[in-house]
Motif scaffolding. Structure first.
Motif, short mmCIF file in Angstrom:
data_model
loop_
_atom_site.label_atom_id
_atom_site.label_comp_id
_atom_site.label_asym_id
_atom_site.label_seq_id
_atom_site.Cartn_x
_atom_site.Cartn_y
_atom_site.Cartn_z
N GLN A 61 0.84 -1.20 0.00
CA GLN A 61 0.00 0.00 0.00
C GLN A 61 0.87 1.25 0.00
OE1 GLN A 61 -3.50 -0.39 0.26
NE2 GLN A 61 -3.88 1.78 -0.02
N ARG A 62 1.87 1.30 0.88
CA ARG A 62 2.75 2.47 0.95
C ARG A 62 3.52 2.64 -0.36
NH1 ARG A 62 3.76 0.44 6.14
NH2 ARG A 62 5.70 -0.53 5.40
N ALA A 63 4.02 1.51 -0.90
CA ALA A 63 4.81 1.59 -2.13
C ALA A 63 3.97 2.12 -3.29
CB ALA A 63 5.38 0.22 -2.47
N VAL A 64 2.73 1.65 -3.41
CA VAL A 64 1.87 2.10 -4.50
C VAL A 64 1.51 3.57 -4.35
CG1 VAL A 64 -0.41 1.82 -5.56
CG2 VAL A 64 0.97 -0.19 -5.00
N GLN A 65 1.14 3.98 -3.13
CA GLN A 65 0.80 5.38 -2.91
C GLN A 65 2.00 6.28 -3.21
OE1 GLN A 65 -0.91 6.12 0.91
NE2 GLN A 65 -2.80 5.02 0.47
N MET A 66 3.19 5.87 -2.77
CA MET A 66 4.38 6.67 -3.03
C MET A 66 4.66 6.75 -4.53
SD MET A 66 8.36 6.08 -1.80
CE MET A 66 8.02 6.46 -0.08
N ALA A 67 4.47 5.62 -5.22
CA ALA A 67 4.76 5.60 -6.65
C ALA A 67 3.80 6.51 -7.41
CB ALA A 67 4.66 4.17 -7.18
N ILE A 68 2.49 6.43 -7.09
CA ILE A 68 1.52 7.24 -7.82
C ILE A 68 1.70 8.72 -7.47
CG2 ILE A 68 -0.94 7.69 -8.17
CD1 ILE A 68 -1.46 4.74 -7.66
N ALA A 69 1.97 9.00 -6.19
CA ALA A 69 2.20 10.39 -5.80
C ALA A 69 3.43 10.94 -6.51
CB ALA A 69 2.36 10.48 -4.28
N GLY A 70 4.48 10.13 -6.60
CA GLY A 70 5.67 10.57 -7.31
C GLY A 70 5.40 10.82 -8.78
N PHE A 71 4.57 9.97 -9.36
CA PHE A 71 4.23 10.15 -10.77
C PHE A 71 3.46 11.45 -10.98
CE2 PHE A 71 0.97 9.65 -14.08
CZ PHE A 71 1.80 9.61 -15.19
N LEU A 72 2.48 11.71 -10.11
CA LEU A 72 1.70 12.93 -10.26
C LEU A 72 2.55 14.18 -10.06
CD1 LEU A 72 -1.64 11.91 -8.48
CD2 LEU A 72 -1.12 11.95 -10.93
N LYS A 73 3.50 14.09 -9.13
CA LYS A 73 4.41 15.21 -8.94
C LYS A 73 5.23 15.45 -10.20
CE LYS A 73 8.12 16.90 -5.95
NZ LYS A 73 8.97 16.59 -4.76
N LEU A 74 5.70 14.33 -10.79
CA LEU A 74 6.50 14.43 -12.01
C LEU A 74 5.64 14.97 -13.16
CD1 LEU A 74 9.37 13.61 -13.09
CD2 LEU A 74 8.32 11.48 -13.83
N ALA A 75 4.41 14.44 -13.29
CA ALA A 75 3.53 14.86 -14.39
C ALA A 75 3.13 16.31 -14.26
CB ALA A 75 2.28 13.98 -14.41
N GLY A 76 3.11 16.82 -13.05
CA GLY A 76 2.72 18.21 -12.86
C GLY A 76 3.86 19.18 -13.00
N GLY A 77 5.06 18.68 -13.24
CA GLY A 77 6.21 19.58 -13.32
C GLY A 77 6.25 20.39 -14.60
N ALA A 141 -2.38 10.51 -24.63
CA ALA A 141 -1.37 9.60 -25.17
C ALA A 141 -0.01 9.86 -24.51
CB ALA A 141 -1.27 9.76 -26.68
N LYS A 142 0.37 11.12 -24.38
CA LYS A 142 1.64 11.44 -23.72
C LYS A 142 1.60 11.03 -22.25
CE LYS A 142 2.96 15.35 -26.66
NZ LYS A 142 3.28 16.80 -26.69
N PHE A 143 0.41 11.22 -21.66
CA PHE A 143 0.21 10.84 -20.26
C PHE A 143 0.47 9.34 -20.07
CE2 PHE A 143 -2.88 9.93 -16.72
CZ PHE A 143 -2.22 10.63 -15.74
N ALA A 144 -0.06 8.52 -21.00
CA ALA A 144 0.14 7.08 -20.94
C ALA A 144 1.61 6.71 -21.14
CB ALA A 144 -0.72 6.38 -22.00
N GLU A 145 2.25 7.33 -22.13
CA GLU A 145 3.67 7.04 -22.37
C GLU A 145 4.51 7.34 -21.13
OE1 GLU A 145 4.91 9.19 -25.78
OE2 GLU A 145 3.61 8.10 -27.17
N LEU A 146 4.20 8.49 -20.51
CA LEU A 146 4.95 8.87 -19.32
C LEU A 146 4.74 7.87 -18.19
CD1 LEU A 146 6.70 10.93 -17.80
CD2 LEU A 146 4.58 12.15 -17.20
N LEU A 147 3.50 7.45 -17.99
CA LEU A 147 3.21 6.51 -16.91
C LEU A 147 3.97 5.20 -17.08
CD1 LEU A 147 1.64 5.66 -14.37
CD2 LEU A 147 -0.18 4.85 -15.88
N PHE A 148 3.91 4.65 -18.30
CA PHE A 148 4.55 3.34 -18.49
C PHE A 148 6.07 3.44 -18.47
CE2 PHE A 148 0.24 2.35 -19.98
CZ PHE A 148 0.03 1.20 -19.24
N ALA A 149 6.61 4.55 -18.94
CA ALA A 149 8.06 4.76 -18.82
C ALA A 149 8.46 4.86 -17.35
CB ALA A 149 8.49 6.02 -19.57
N TYR A 150 7.62 5.55 -16.58
CA TYR A 150 7.85 5.71 -15.14
C TYR A 150 7.82 4.35 -14.44
CZ TYR A 150 6.68 7.26 -10.35
OH TYR A 150 6.64 7.48 -8.98
#
Length: 413
Positions: A61-77, A141-150
């Motif tokens: 649970q912690r690992a998934v929340q950290m990963a998604i939060a990190g992704f959203l932080k990255l996507a919002g940059g 589409a870019k959002f998906a590419e970023l997620l899977f690369a992440y």
């Protein structure tokens, strides 16, 4: 762990622009997305089934929340993301997750399967939330590419952590197992041995068998023996005339008695090995001592078979006290002492054969490759020297022992 200088996700994030409304909607859905993702992993990956209520569930649970939060932080940059900036804490968290899963006994295949399930489920949930928030299809589409690369980069970090943990724990376990072997050779007490075995993650077997062989052969031999075979370093005591250019190493093989010994001797064929007796595991030192003594007495058979100490018990007994054997030879062979050395050797050889063959002249002649009349003549000389003593069972026993010893037994020191 080492940091990348230009990750694919950082480069992708620099080309992605998510407005504040979309990011806010995604962050609001983060706990629900994490819960759904964890539930899918626990349900679909066998090694994680039933883990929701335990420590493993909380870790995931912690690992998934950290990963998604990190992704959203990255996507919002957006354009403020520096392509040379690594993923930082999120990457380190993935690496730590990999090490923790290795310690928990989960395989790398299970870890990668969890990432695949997590990527699929989290993408579906994030895409629904982004679409509800009005994210354009072109940006999706870019959002998906970023997620899977992440996800790819995080899974690679976890794999690195998993591999490093196994490598490190393997080295530590090997050191503990070598230390256990040293305790066994030192004859340590049961309490010390039991504690050392526990530290080494080694379950004590019923017995251990010592095997001495050239260090160069040890790796190949270990590949054919059980994973719980212990190896002790090359600085071994009690082996006379050891060749420093070809050091010996010691293996302690679990439960190699009965049929297991047959297999062990077969595995060691051609490896110049000496195999001691099976002994209760805490008494493995006695098996080593037997093997070490035999190594100084016996040469490997021409067939290439391993030297089996069980076939050299008489030699070991005869050489247990060389001075006592020399004294015995001097006493019981005293009647031959005044004869020329060559005559002494011939009569001693004939006497031993005659005693072992219980006086059967033809058998003695066949063994010595002489005529039966020669045996008769020599034994006539022996009888003149020994008289009635050859009929005394005690004298016969002493003669057999003295004459069966190594040819150099009479030499002191």
């Amino acid at each position: 762990m080492a940091k990348d200088t230009a990750s694919a996700t950082a480069l992708g994030a620099a080309d992605l622009q998510l407005d504040d409304a979309v990011l806010r909607a995604l962050r609001e859905r983060l706990p629900a997305i994490a819960t759904t993702t964890v539930a899918a992993v626990v349900d679909e990956v066998p090694d994680y089934r039933g883990a929701l209520g335990g420590t493993a569930g909380a870790t995931i649970q912690r690992a998934v929340q950290m990963a998604i939060a990190g992704f959203l932080k990255l996507a919002g940059g957006g354009r403020d993301v520096d392509p040379s900036t690594p993923l930082g804490p999120t990457r380190e968290g993935a690496y730590a997750l990999g090490r923790g899963e290795a310690r928990g006994g989960r395989s790398m295949d299970s870890l990668l399967a969890a990432y695949r399930v997590g990527a699929r489920v989290s993408w579906r949930q994030l895409a629904l939330a982004a679409a509800d928030a009005g994210l354009p299809a072109t940006t999706m589409a870019k959002f998906a590419e970023l997620l899977f690369a992440y996800i790819d980069e995080l899974s690679a970090a976890s794999v690195a952590g998993h591999t490093d943990e196994l490598t490190t724990s393997g080295r530590v376990r090997d050191r503990y197992r070598e230390r256990l072997g040293q305790h066994l050779l030192a004859g340590a007490g049961t309490d010390v041995l039991t504690a050392a075995a526990a530290r080494a993650e080694w379950s004590p077997p019923a017995s251990l068998t010592a095997v001495l062989l050239p260090a160069a052969e040890a790796r190949r031999a270990l590949a054919s023996l059980g994973a719980d075979t212990l190896q002790v370093g090359e600085d071994l005591e009690g082996i006379a005339d050891a060749d420093p250019d070809h050091p010996l190493t010691l293996l302690l093989v679990p439960d190699a008695d009965g049929p297991g010994r047959v297999h062990l001797l077969r595995v060691l064929t051609g490896r110049h090995a000496v195999v001691g007796p099976a002994r209760p595991w805490a008494l493995a030192r006695s098996s080593y001592d037997r093997a070490a003594r035999t190594a100084t007495l016996a040469r490997p058979p021409r067939s290439g078979a391993a030297v089996d100490t069980e076939r050299h018990l008489a030699d070991l007994v005869l050489t247990a006290d060389p001075e006592a054997l020399a004294d015995l030879r001097d006493r019981v062979l005293a009647p031959l002492a005044d004869l020329p050395p060559a005559t002494q050797d011939r009569l001693a050889e004939t006497l031993l054969s005659w005693l072992l063959h219980q006086g059967r002249r033809d058998a003695v002649a066949a063994e010595l490759h002489v005529h039966a009349q020669t045996v008769r003549y020599r034994m006539g000389q022996v009888r003149e020297l020994y008289g009635d003593r050859l009929t005394d069972p005690a004298v016969v026993r002493e003669l057999v022992i003295a004459l069966s010893g190594p040819s150099g037994a009479s030499s002191r020191g």
